[in-house]
Motif scaffolding. Structure first.
Motif, PDB file in Angstrom:
ATOM      1  N   ALA A 471       0.834  -1.212   0.000  1.00 51.25           N
ATOM      2  CA  ALA A 471       0.000   0.000   0.000  1.00 51.25           C
ATOM      3  C   ALA A 471       0.865   1.257   0.000  1.00 51.25           C
ATOM      4  CB  ALA A 471      -0.936  -0.003   1.210  1.00 51.25           C
ATOM      5  N   SER A 472       1.935   1.241   0.794  1.00 54.26           N
ATOM      6  CA  SER A 472       2.848   2.391   0.829  1.00 54.26           C
ATOM      7  C   SER A 472       3.535   2.585  -0.512  1.00 54.26           C
ATOM      8  CB  SER A 472       3.902   2.192   1.916  1.00 54.26           C
ATOM      9  OG  SER A 472       3.314   2.220   3.189  1.00 54.26           O
ATOM     10  N   HIS A 477       4.663   5.639  -5.208  1.00 58.10           N
ATOM     11  CA  HIS A 477       5.203   5.606  -6.567  1.00 58.10           C
ATOM     12  C   HIS A 477       4.153   5.676  -7.666  1.00 58.10           C
ATOM     13  CE1 HIS A 477       9.229   4.897  -5.101  1.00 58.10           C
ATOM     14  NE2 HIS A 477       8.786   3.930  -4.323  1.00 58.10           N
ATOM     15  N   LEU A 478       2.908   5.396  -7.306  1.00 60.12           N
ATOM     16  CA  LEU A 478       1.859   5.390  -8.337  1.00 60.12           C
ATOM     17  C   LEU A 478       0.770   6.417  -8.075  1.00 60.12           C
ATOM     18  CD1 LEU A 478       1.318   1.506  -8.477  1.00 60.12           C
ATOM     19  CD2 LEU A 478       2.912   2.848  -9.850  1.00 60.12           C
ATOM     20  N   GLY A 479       0.732   6.955  -6.845  1.00 57.59           N
ATOM     21  CA  GLY A 479      -0.390   7.812  -6.482  1.00 57.59           C
ATOM     22  C   GLY A 479      -1.680   7.024  -6.378  1.00 57.59           C
ATOM     23  N   ARG A 480      -1.562   5.706  -6.138  1.00 60.46           N
ATOM     24  CA  ARG A 480      -2.750   4.844  -6.045  1.00 60.46           C
ATOM     25  C   ARG A 480      -2.918   4.353  -4.618  1.00 60.46           C
ATOM     26  NH1 ARG A 480      -2.513   0.109 -10.464  1.00 60.46           N
ATOM     27  NH2 ARG A 480      -4.506  -0.328  -9.445  1.00 60.46           N
ATOM     28  N   SER A 481      -4.146   4.210  -4.206  1.00 60.90           N
ATOM     29  CA  SER A 481      -4.434   3.581  -2.920  1.00 60.90           C
ATOM     30  C   SER A 481      -5.500   2.531  -3.155  1.00 60.90           C
ATOM     31  CB  SER A 481      -4.895   4.611  -1.891  1.00 60.90           C
ATOM     32  OG  SER A 481      -6.037   5.281  -2.367  1.00 60.90           O
ATOM     33  N   GLY A 482      -5.704   1.715  -2.158  1.00 62.56           N
ATOM     34  CA  GLY A 482      -6.610   0.593  -2.398  1.00 62.56           C
ATOM     35  C   GLY A 482      -7.437   0.226  -1.192  1.00 62.56           C
ATOM     36  N   SER A 514      -2.190  -7.715  -7.139  1.00 63.51           N
ATOM     37  CA  SER A 514      -1.349  -8.161  -8.252  1.00 63.51           C
ATOM     38  C   SER A 514      -1.095  -7.031  -9.240  1.00 63.51           C
ATOM     39  CB  SER A 514      -2.005  -9.340  -8.964  1.00 63.51           C
ATOM     40  OG  SER A 514      -1.945 -10.498  -8.172  1.00 63.51           O
ATOM     41  N   ASP A 515      -2.137  -6.283  -9.527  1.00 58.87           N
ATOM     42  CA  ASP A 515      -2.028  -5.173 -10.477  1.00 58.87           C
ATOM     43  C   ASP A 515      -1.049  -4.120  -9.961  1.00 58.87           C
ATOM     44  OD1 ASP A 515      -2.515  -3.250 -12.448  1.00 58.87           O
ATOM     45  OD2 ASP A 515      -4.329  -2.514 -11.443  1.00 58.87           O
ATOM     46  N   GLN A 516      -1.198  -3.735  -8.686  1.00 55.39           N
ATOM     47  CA  GLN A 516      -0.308  -2.720  -8.130  1.00 55.39           C
ATOM     48  C   GLN A 516       1.126  -3.233  -8.033  1.00 55.39           C
ATOM     49  OE1 GLN A 516      -1.938  -1.297  -4.431  1.00 55.39           O
ATOM     50  NE2 GLN A 516      -3.468  -0.027  -5.436  1.00 55.39           N
ATOM     51  N   THR A 517       1.289  -4.511  -7.731  1.00 54.37           N
ATOM     52  CA  THR A 517       2.636  -5.089  -7.675  1.00 54.37           C
ATOM     53  C   THR A 517       3.328  -4.961  -9.026  1.00 54.37           C
ATOM     54  OG1 THR A 517       2.008  -6.633  -5.924  1.00 54.37           O
ATOM     55  CG2 THR A 517       3.949  -7.193  -7.225  1.00 54.37           C
ATOM     56  N   LEU A 518       2.616  -5.305 -10.080  1.00 53.88           N
ATOM     57  CA  LEU A 518       3.183  -5.189 -11.422  1.00 53.88           C
ATOM     58  C   LEU A 518       3.500  -3.732 -11.747  1.00 53.88           C
ATOM     59  CD1 LEU A 518       3.908  -6.749 -14.023  1.00 53.88           C
ATOM     60  CD2 LEU A 518       1.577  -6.315 -14.821  1.00 53.88           C
ATOM     61  N   ASP A 519       2.602  -2.841 -11.376  1.00 49.93           N
ATOM     62  CA  ASP A 519       2.773  -1.417 -11.656  1.00 49.93           C
ATOM     63  C   ASP A 519       3.971  -0.835 -10.893  1.00 49.93           C
ATOM     64  OD1 ASP A 519       1.745   0.409 -13.379  1.00 49.93           O
ATOM     65  OD2 ASP A 519      -0.009   0.939 -12.179  1.00 49.93           O
ATOM     66  N   ARG A 522       7.279  -1.826 -12.415  1.00 48.35           N
ATOM     67  CA  ARG A 522       7.622  -1.082 -13.628  1.00 48.35           C
ATOM     68  C   ARG A 522       8.237   0.278 -13.295  1.00 48.35           C
ATOM     69  NH1 ARG A 522       4.379  -2.689 -18.345  1.00 48.35           N
ATOM     70  NH2 ARG A 522       3.933  -0.509 -18.806  1.00 48.35           N
ATOM     71  N   VAL A 523       8.008   0.768 -12.071  1.00 48.90           N
ATOM     72  CA  VAL A 523       8.618   2.020 -11.641  1.00 48.90           C
ATOM     73  C   VAL A 523       9.990   1.769 -10.995  1.00 48.90           C
ATOM     74  CG1 VAL A 523       8.399   3.985 -10.062  1.00 48.90           C
ATOM     75  CG2 VAL A 523       6.395   3.156 -11.310  1.00 48.90           C
ATOM     76  N   LEU A 524      10.087   0.736 -10.134  1.00 45.97           N
ATOM     77  CA  LEU A 524      11.299   0.533  -9.346  1.00 45.97           C
ATOM     78  C   LEU A 524      12.406  -0.198 -10.099  1.00 45.97           C
ATOM     79  CD1 LEU A 524       9.875  -0.415  -5.827  1.00 45.97           C
ATOM     80  CD2 LEU A 524      10.445   1.835  -6.735  1.00 45.97           C
ATOM     81  N   TRP A 525      12.043  -1.181 -10.912  1.00 51.38           N
ATOM     82  CA  TRP A 525      13.075  -1.984 -11.557  1.00 51.38           C
ATOM     83  C   TRP A 525      14.003  -1.164 -12.460  1.00 51.38           C
ATOM     84  CZ3 TRP A 525      16.500  -5.336 -11.496  1.00 51.38           C
ATOM     85  CH2 TRP A 525      17.050  -5.929 -12.640  1.00 51.38           C
ATOM     86  N   PRO A 526      13.497  -0.226 -13.267  1.00 49.26           N
ATOM     87  CA  PRO A 526      14.431   0.570 -14.083  1.00 49.26           C
ATOM     88  C   PRO A 526      15.458   1.331 -13.248  1.00 49.26           C
ATOM     89  CG  PRO A 526      12.196   0.808 -14.907  1.00 49.26           C
ATOM     90  CD  PRO A 526      12.087   0.085 -13.608  1.00 49.26           C
TER      91      PRO A 526
END
Length: 939
Positions: A471-472, A477-482, A514-519, A522-526
């Protein structure tokens, strides 16, 4: 003792604009655009709460601009004329922001006709004149002109600190020249012209050359080129420009701050809990209401607790940044959900087959499990979710069992059909805390291979000082909460299991994970991919996760009868100690009551008061008891009683209960993403904290045994942190001692006491050992004196002699402190970053603690890296050679093995060799191994 007072001034106008632009478009009624906007209010609450936790102050004020014109508008009608009007959605939140900041305990100031900067400047200089330390929290660079030896500006949004050195480094001129600098450069934000075409570099160069604006103007005719011409054109304007950019420090604040120059009128107060609760309810901040009701537990801890209940065990970490922490606490007033999310619920084999085709064809698949328990060794799967494309995910419910639950696919059949893909190492998988999911799937007979990434570990490597829960990460990193776990399952006695959650709600929740994990990936790995050192550390953490999974799965055999015997013996001794304490005191008393102990000590027996509690009562804490125990028998008895009671309650009584009843093995949980140094923590049970300084504590290790036909082997590094110090510092004397195999403590004693190595006494070697290890941990002369029982002056003399003999160590320490202050972090030998948020703190004790950590952290962190490298290397060799030896524990710098008797000779030779060979340092690594029937005898 530092008894200086601190004044904390917050640039509220800067804060509220930042909160408005950085936070999502939250509404009092989520999703209703006609409902009042609340994003800036929420951001302001979070930032003010976080700032109060970060900076301790005696006085404080949050200062806002008052509506209407100020005196500068009278001086210059075009002042701020190019500014856009305040957005209506922000304007509507101003009054509520003022209200809630007051309710949070902050004095709020907005003075008609006077800008916030001038109020801050006046208060700052008033306090500084009294010797009060002033901290101004603002992102406005114009505040730099206020900086002096007592006034520091901090920008909490990016961690920037503007003290005298910081201002000089950033702008090229000291704070005393900042008004002149701003006059030349101008302020486009406030529509104050400077000298045309003159930028920061030219302005700094001129001021350093001529000493001041006045000196520059005296030589205006000498300045060549277009810049000189433009300067001469601006001569008539510059006095007015200087007047406009100068923050006033002499404003009349009568009626707004009582009692100036005394600052009692802006003493920081307690938050008004009942009124805050009403405010939060009025603006729809449900999670903040929950936090108040749960005694204001920080939201990141609530999140961690939720995740643990869910069975994910997602570890949070120490100390997020101010705005990151604000984002972490959004909870259920989260950002408006994206309208294009496509989440499927798989209830038919046709839908399953369609998703199986997707995941088998995907380059990377995010996988998440929903389970029955936090206990990873026993948790069963309730459902699985997958995501292969951001915004798309599927949930397969498998064991929801509430009344009228729809028919679900058979769990065993689904797992059997997924097993080939799950166990295929070429099919790349992604998760959040994958070690937990590996255990859960192993409980169903699946050994997952191909986990390529773990977002928790990506965050741990990139931003160790921030929370790593999903959640953090999504907020940050995404501006998303759930959806919060408690929104689905409730809490406390009324909480239901995940298997009882309605499938449609469970599907949205799990798909979102799962969706947020993938998202997030995509931000952290690069970021990791772009940095060779961080990528190495990340791969080490991924490999360590695999090895730790194996260690946890193996478990360690516990001898329950031995523990029962120890518990009985401890119980007898504890009862005897209690009676002995009564006899010394001359009366029975509650030996667990600090109040009664204090009455016996200080009222009846007249023992000296060592220190007091915050309420003013004499303290009886551990430190006090240890000090008193040096001279008095009763404190010594109580200390022994406490130690044995803790040993019995924590270990000898409970270890047997934690063992699996079928196998007799204890399976501890190793948390990777907790300690900022890279060390592991162990819990359920905590194997790292078994006390080994007492005979009773060491005996607990006798209960960690090998099965018939096997033995326990323990391997650890010899003097690892001293060897790392020698490598990092490059000190010639230390390097020589290790390379020649000399006893390093004896060598240090010879250097410090000026005697030949072969004439060093045992007492001198003991002193040298304390010095060696003490300096690694940043010990002061006072601390060394206390540890050795000598005068502080003598201890200081030993330290001086040490540094004279080991100048490379002194140079390392000085350079490391300076580097840490500049960058905010230090690094291990292998590139792990260890952040030090307090390294530039205005609070002396905090800053001192961070400076000590800066010295020690690279050594602790490098030691952690080395034991992880060893753990990974040894496990790989055990697998490659198909050995029956099992790695069963990792404790600090030690690896523990269960070894069949037929492999003892191989282990005795190969394990130390493998551990010594994992890195090529300037000194040889030495690993030592012991073997015995139990853990204690293997040492």
């Amino acid at each position: 003792m530092n008894d200086k007072k601190t004044l904390l001034l917050v640039d509220g106008s800067s804060y509220l604009y930042r909160a408005f632009h950085a936070m999502p478009d939250l509404r009092a009624v989520p999703g209703d655009p006609a409902s009042p906007a609340t994003g800036a209010i929420r951001g302001m609450i979070n930032m003010m709460q976080a700032l109060r936790r970060e900076v301790r102050a005696d006085y404080a004020a949050c200062v806002f601009d008052a509506p209407g014109k100020t005196f500068r508008d009278d001086w210059y009608p075009a002042y701020k004329a190019n500014r856009s009007p305040m957005p209506d959605d922000l304007r509507s939140q101003i009054e509520p922001i003022h209200e809630v900041v007051r309710l949070l305990g902050w004095p709020v100031l907005h003075v008609p006709l006077i800008e916030a900067d001038d109020v801050i400047g006046t208060l700052a200089k008033t306090a500084a004149a009294q010797g009060i330390e002033v901290i101004v929290s603002s992102g406005d660079k114009d505040m730099s002109q206020l900086v002096d030896e007592h006034i520091t500006i901090i920008d909490t949004m990016n961690g920037k600190k503007r003290d005298v050195a910081g201002v000089t480094a950033e702008f090229g001129v000291p704070p005393s020249l900042m008004i002149d600098y701003q006059t030349l450069v101008g302020d486009t934000v406030d529509n104050v012209p400077g000298v045309d075409k003159v930028g920061p570099k030219t302005a700094a160069k001129w001021l350093l050359q001529y000493g001041s604006l006045e000196g520059l103007l005296e030589h205006a005719a000498d300045i060549k080129g277009q810049a000189g011409e433009n300067l001469r054109k601006a001569l008539d304007w510059l006095p007015q420009g200087r007047r406009l950019v100068t923050i006033r420090t002499d404003c009349d604040l009568a009626g707004h701050v009582e009692g100036l120059p005394a600052l009692d009128g802006i003493a920081i107060g307690a938050q008004q809990v009942d009124a805050l609760k009403d405010f939060y309810e009025r603006y729809g901040f449900k999670s903040l209401v929950k936090a108040l009701e749960s005694h204001a537990v920080p939201p990141e801890l609530i999140e961690e607790n939720n995740r643990k209940k869910k069975g994910k065990g997602r570890a949070a970490d120490t100390g997020p940044g101010l705005f990151d922490e604000a984002a972490d606490s959004l909870g259920d007033e989260a950002v408006e959900k994206a309208s294009n999310l496509a989440y499927d619920t798989v209830l038919t084999w046709e839908a399953f087959d369609a998703w199986l085709v997707k995941i088998e064809a995907a380059e990377l698949v995010a996988l998440d499990t929903e389970t029955t328990s936090l206990d990873e060794m026993h948790a069963q799967i309730v459902g699985l979710s997958f995501s292969v494309t951001p915004g798309e995910a599927a949930y397969i419910p498998l064991a929801h069992n509430y009344p009228d639950a729809p028919e679900q696919l058979n769990r065993e059949d689904v797992i059997a059909r997924l097993k080939p893909w799950l166990e295929d190492g070429t099919k790349k998988k992604l998760g959040q805390h994958v070690k937990y999911d590996r255990h859960v799937l192993a409980n169903h007979g699946v050994e997952v291979r191909g986990y390529a990434h773990d977002t928790m570990l990506q965050s741990y490597v990139l931003e160790v000082h921030k929370p790593h829960g999903l959640a953090s990460l999504a907020e940050r990193h995404l501006g998303r909460s759930g959806i919060a776990y408690e929104d689905l399952c409730g809490k406390g006695a009324h909480q239901i299991s995940f298997s009882q959650v309605a499938i449609d709600k469970a599907a949205e929740y799990s798909c979102e994970d799962s969706d947020q994990t993938l998202d997030v990936h995509r931000v952290l790995w690069p970021q990791l991919e772009a940095d060779d050192k961080l990528r190495f550390i990340y791969q080490l953490e991924m490999d360590s996760s695999e090895a730790l999974y194996r260690i946890e799965r193996n478990g360690v055999l516990i001898d329950a009868p031995t523990l029962a015997t120890q518990s009985h013996e401890l119980g007898t001794r504890i009862m005897a100690l209690e009676q002995e304490a009564y006899d010394i005191a001359g009366q029975p008393f509650n030996i667990g009551s600090p109040k009664q102990i204090a009455e016996i000590f200080f009222t009846k027996m007249g023992l000296p008061v060592i220190k007091k509690t915050p309420s003013g009562a004499p303290s009886t804490d551990e430190e006090v008891l240890e000090k008193l125990a040096e001279d008095y028998p009763l404190p010594a008895k109580i200390l022994e009683y406490r130690g044995l009671s803790k040993l019995k309650g924590t270990y000898t009584d409970k270890l047997g209960q934690l063992a699996n009843p079928r196998s007799g093995r204890v399976h501890t949980h190793y948390a990777q993403a907790v300690a900022v140094t890279g060390r592991l923590s162990s819990n359920d049970p905590n194997l790292q904290n078994i006390p080994i300084r007492t005979a009773e504590g060491r005996r607990v290790r006798e209960a960690f045994v090998a099965p018939a036909g096997s033995v326990i082997a323990s391997a650890d590094y010899s003097q690892i942190e001293l060897r790392i110090m020698a490598h990092i510092s490059g000190d010639e004397s230390l390097l020589r001692a290790f390379k020649e195999g000399i006893d390093v403590h004896r060598a240090t004693a010879a250097e410090v006491f000026g005697v030949p190595v072969d004439q060093v006494s045992s007492e001198q070697r003991r002193y040298a050992k304390v010095i060696n290890f003490g300096l690694i941990y940043g010990m002061s002369s006072f601390g060394l004196a206390k540890n050795l029982g000598i005068e502080t002056k003598a201890a200081a003399s030993y330290i001086d002699r040490y540094f004279a003999r080991y100048p490379g160590v002194k140079q390392y320490m000085d350079e490391t402190r300076a580097s840490a202050k500049e960058t905010g972090y230090v690094e291990t030998v292998f590139g792990r970053r260890l952040y030090l948020p307090e390294i530039n703190s205005p609070n002396g004790p905090r800053r001192g603690g961070a400076e000590r950590a800066a010295i020690n952290a690279p050594m602790q962190g490098t030691a952690a890296d080395l034991i992880k490298l060893s753990m990974v290397k040894v496990q790989n060799v055990l697998d490659e050679e198909q050995r029956a030896t099992k790695m069963i524990m990792q404790v600090h710098d030690e690896l523990v093995f269960e070894v069949p008797e037929a492999e003892v000779d191989w282990v005795r030779t190969e394990i130390p060799r493998l551990m010594a060979g994992v890195a090529d340092l300037k000194v040889p690594l030495l690993a030592e191994l012991g073997i015995g029937p139990n853990w204690d005898k293997a040492h």
